[in-house]
Design an enzyme around this catalytic site. Structure first.
Site, short mmCIF file in Angstrom:
data_model
loop_
_atom_site.label_atom_id
_atom_site.label_comp_id
_atom_site.label_asym_id
_atom_site.label_seq_id
_atom_site.Cartn_x
_atom_site.Cartn_y
_atom_site.Cartn_z
N GLU A 61 0.82 -1.23 0.00
CA GLU A 61 0.00 0.00 0.00
C GLU A 61 0.84 1.26 0.00
OE1 GLU A 61 -0.73 -2.65 1.92
OE2 GLU A 61 -2.75 -3.23 1.30
N HIS A 130 -10.32 -4.70 10.79
CA HIS A 130 -11.00 -4.52 9.50
C HIS A 130 -12.31 -3.74 9.62
CE1 HIS A 130 -8.15 -7.63 8.38
NE2 HIS A 130 -8.48 -7.47 7.12
#
Lengths: 328, 348
Positions: A61, A130
């Site tokens: 990322e 998450h």
């Protein structure tokens, strides 16, 4: 005249229209090409636009966000998809230290027209890592614009605006709302960044919310109707810049405010809205502003704990009853 | 940028072949002029810092001038550069004027970035200089993205992505190296290894002390280069650029250099011995290139004196310009944060 699209389809249409319009727009991220998107937002885009413009990345990322920043500084318009904003934390250096600051550091010499997008917030029993929201984190940073919405028509119009915007834009969607359907206009249109939408008009209380909490707020408003309370519901759509004018005008009519925000309570979007209202509608308020947030905890896995953590219509109704002094 | 002008080895030379210049006289004078300009600029900046005309951080390039000179002479117009925060020399090498750079250090409205960037952040779109980046290693993926855009647009340009030995230990390097190689992007990675990440020597930061070897993990052609001589930097960059422009993807040069001053002005450099510093002073790139030129007999002391006199006057003028320029007006605070002209800032 419109057509009914899922959120994922609306986002895809918006991106595809912009890619057809401007050669410099490309999309990059994990599983966006051959896999057709982890949540199928980019389904079919590889076939239409080819591997030059729909690019699968390794799981890196920080690296691909930085490549996006460099490409944007050098004349392209990248759309960087994060599989979830939780993973974007690895890339925050590039978002916060570079994308947001390039224009200022270079005194206007280098623009950074980039869109970072992906789902934010809880999505069932996904546990601590998450399930987070990032609107407050990124909304705090000058140089960025932050969008958070799940209405398909808005999402399409907003992502088109975001791609055309010369400033870096972070767009928060929702994993569990990608299948959410709504009517989308047939003709091309844009939705401006920085303008809230009144989803429901009402006279007794204003409920301000965004992203998938709009669903909970609308359910609550319907129930409140049956209880004789008329709630106005405002969908922020954009977090930065904040459309405080729409909020303040509504509160000046209803005299009461409840903020529903899936973010954590401390230092969040809800706190900012409460500030704006005390600053610009103080004399109108008939009750203290009440907010309904996720719990000030990490989100555990078990279903009972998920239910306890998230805002829901019951909690919103309770908050409304509190500001209308019906909680006796 | 200086055009390539390598001398044919068989051209008639009046001097002893042992000492003859490896490149044209013009090339050497051009290298020397830039190196001397950077040296004098940095010395003037240190003085101005001591006089409190410059504040904040100040990381000078003294000792590393041969890299900027050798590198620029091997690039073509259209090539881009991005680097870290020790970047005055790189910016001047790109063509930013000493006036606008000094004014930037003074925080003045006439600075290369209107006084908004300071010592770590010079940028110039005109010179394809993507700036000084203050976050160690963050420019490595960004430079890779600049190269991505060149490939996307189908140009023949490359992006030189520079960083220090400290940045070589960041994870960002590995992500960028990996994607740069996978996608065969036109990027030249340059590690300016001055052997100290602030106060921590390279030997204390990794088991792998030859930084060029990090490129080998990605099958990237990688070499070590002497950074004290513009000739060696020029040759290495030239060779790497040919490889990159042929579409084969990135190249990595670890350029060994030394910084004579502390990490920043507040750093007395106690982590280095006097002997070590002295040994590098003997390899001073400015003095060494002077010697090469004079030993050749092709360049006279008078020619060097003329360059020195002109540059000293230029730097003096730059300091005066910076000193006399106005600070940015207060309303500049709200410009250049957003491209959107009517962005609604929260002001109360």
């Amino acid at each position: 005249m419109g057509k009914v699209l899922q959120l994922r389809e609306a986002l895809r249409e918006g991106m595809a229209e912009e890619m057809r319009r401007d050669e410099n727009v490309f999309i990059m991220g994990e599983e966006v090409a051959e896999y057709n998107g982890a949540y199928k937002v980019t389904k079919g885009m590889l076939d239409e636009f080819g591997a030059k413009r729909v690019i699968d990345t390794p799981i890196a990322e920080l690296g691909f966000a930085g490549i996006g920043v460099g490409a944007a500084m050098n004349g392209l318009r990248p759309v960087i998809e994060f599989m979830t904003w939780n993973f974007a934390v690895l890339a925050f250096d590039q978002i916060v230290n570079n994308a947001a600051k390039t224009l200022s550091q270079s005194a206007g010499d280098f623009k950074c027209p980039i869109v970072f997008r992906g789902p934010s917030g809880s999505a069932g029993q996904l546990a601590q890592q998450h399930s987070q929201t990032f609107e407050s984190w990124l909304g705090n940073t000058p140089g960025l614009k932050v969008i958070s919405c799940i209405d398909p028509a808005d999402a399409k119009g907003l992502i088109k605006s975001a791609i055309r915007d010369d400033d870096p834009v972070c767009m928060m969607e929702s994993e569990i709302m990608y299948g959410y359907k709504g009517e989308v206009p047939e003709d091309e249109y844009l939705v401006p960044i920085g303008v809230a939408a009144v989803r429901r008009t009402g006279t007794d209380v204003t409920i301000v919310t965004f992203n998938k909490m709009i669903i909970e707020a609308m359910k609550a408003a319907e129930e409140l109707e049956g209880m004789g309370i008329s709630a106005e519901v405002i969908d922020l759509r954009t977090i930065r810049p904040l459309d405080h004018k729409t909020i303040v005008e509504s509160v000046r009519e209803t005299d009461r405010l409840v903020v529903v925000d899936e973010s954590w309570p401390l230092y969040g979007v809800s706190a900012e809205i409460a500030y704006e209202v005390q600053r610009y509608a103080f004399d109108y308020l008939d009750a203290p502003v009440v907010r309904v947030n996720s719990a000030d905890t990490s989100l555990p896995y078990a279903p009972t704990l998920v239910a306890g953590y998230l805002p829901n219509p019951e909690k919103i109704i309770e908050a409304v009853r509190s500001v209308t002094y019906q909680n006796t | 940028m200086v055009a390539e002008s390598k001398k044919k080895s068989d051209t008639s030379t009046k001097k002893n072949s042992k000492h003859k210049l490896a490149y044209s006289k013009e090339q050497y004078l051009s290298w020397y002029e830039l190196m001397f300009r950077i040296r004098k600029f940095e010395e003037a900046a240190l003085l101005a810092y001591n006089q409190q005309k410059i504040r904040g951080f100040l990381h000078v390039y003294i000792g590393q001038e041969a890299i900027a000179a050798g590198m620029e002479s091997a690039l073509i117009p259209g090539d881009a550069i991005i680097t870290g925060y020790r970047q005055h020399g790189t910016a001047i090498g790109r063509g930013c004027t000493t006036k606008e750079c000094m004014a930037e250090l003074f925080g003045k409205a006439t600075g290369v970035n209107k006084g908004k960037g300071g010592s770590m952040h010079f940028f110039s779109k005109e010179h394809k200089y993507f700036g000084g980046n203050g976050i160690v290693g963050a420019q490595i993926p960004i430079g890779t993205g600049i190269a991505f855009a060149e490939k996307y647009k189908g140009t023949n340009n490359l992006c030189v992505t520079m960083f220090g030995d400290g940045a070589a230990r960041q994870g960002a390097l590995h992500e960028a190296f990996n994607m740069g190689m996978t996608w065969k992007l036109p990027v030249l990675y340059v590690c300016e290894n001055n052997q100290y990440a602030m106060g921590t020597s390279v030997t204390r930061t990794s088991n792998v002390q030859d930084i060029y070897k990090l490129g080998l993990a990605y099958d990237m052609p990688s070499e070590q280069v002497d950074g004290m001589r513009p000739e060696s930097v020029y040759e290495a960059v030239k060779k790497a650029a040919v490889h990159i422009r042929s579409g084969k993807g990135p190249y990595f040069l670890e350029i060994k250099t030394y910084r004579y001053k502390g990490h920043s002005v507040s750093d007395p450099g106690h982590y280095r011995t006097r002997e070590e510093l002295k040994s590098y002073m003997e390899k001073d790139p400015v003095k060494m290139v002077e010697k090469v030129m004079l030993d050749s007999g092709e360049i006279t002391q008078e020619e060097l004196d003329n360059i020195q006199t002109a540059i000293k006057a230029e730097i003096k003028e730059a300091v005066k310009f910076a000193d006399e320029s106005p600070f940015p007006a207060p309303e500049e605070l709200y410009t250049d944060n957003y491209s959107q002209p009517d962005y609604p800032f929260m002001k109360d």
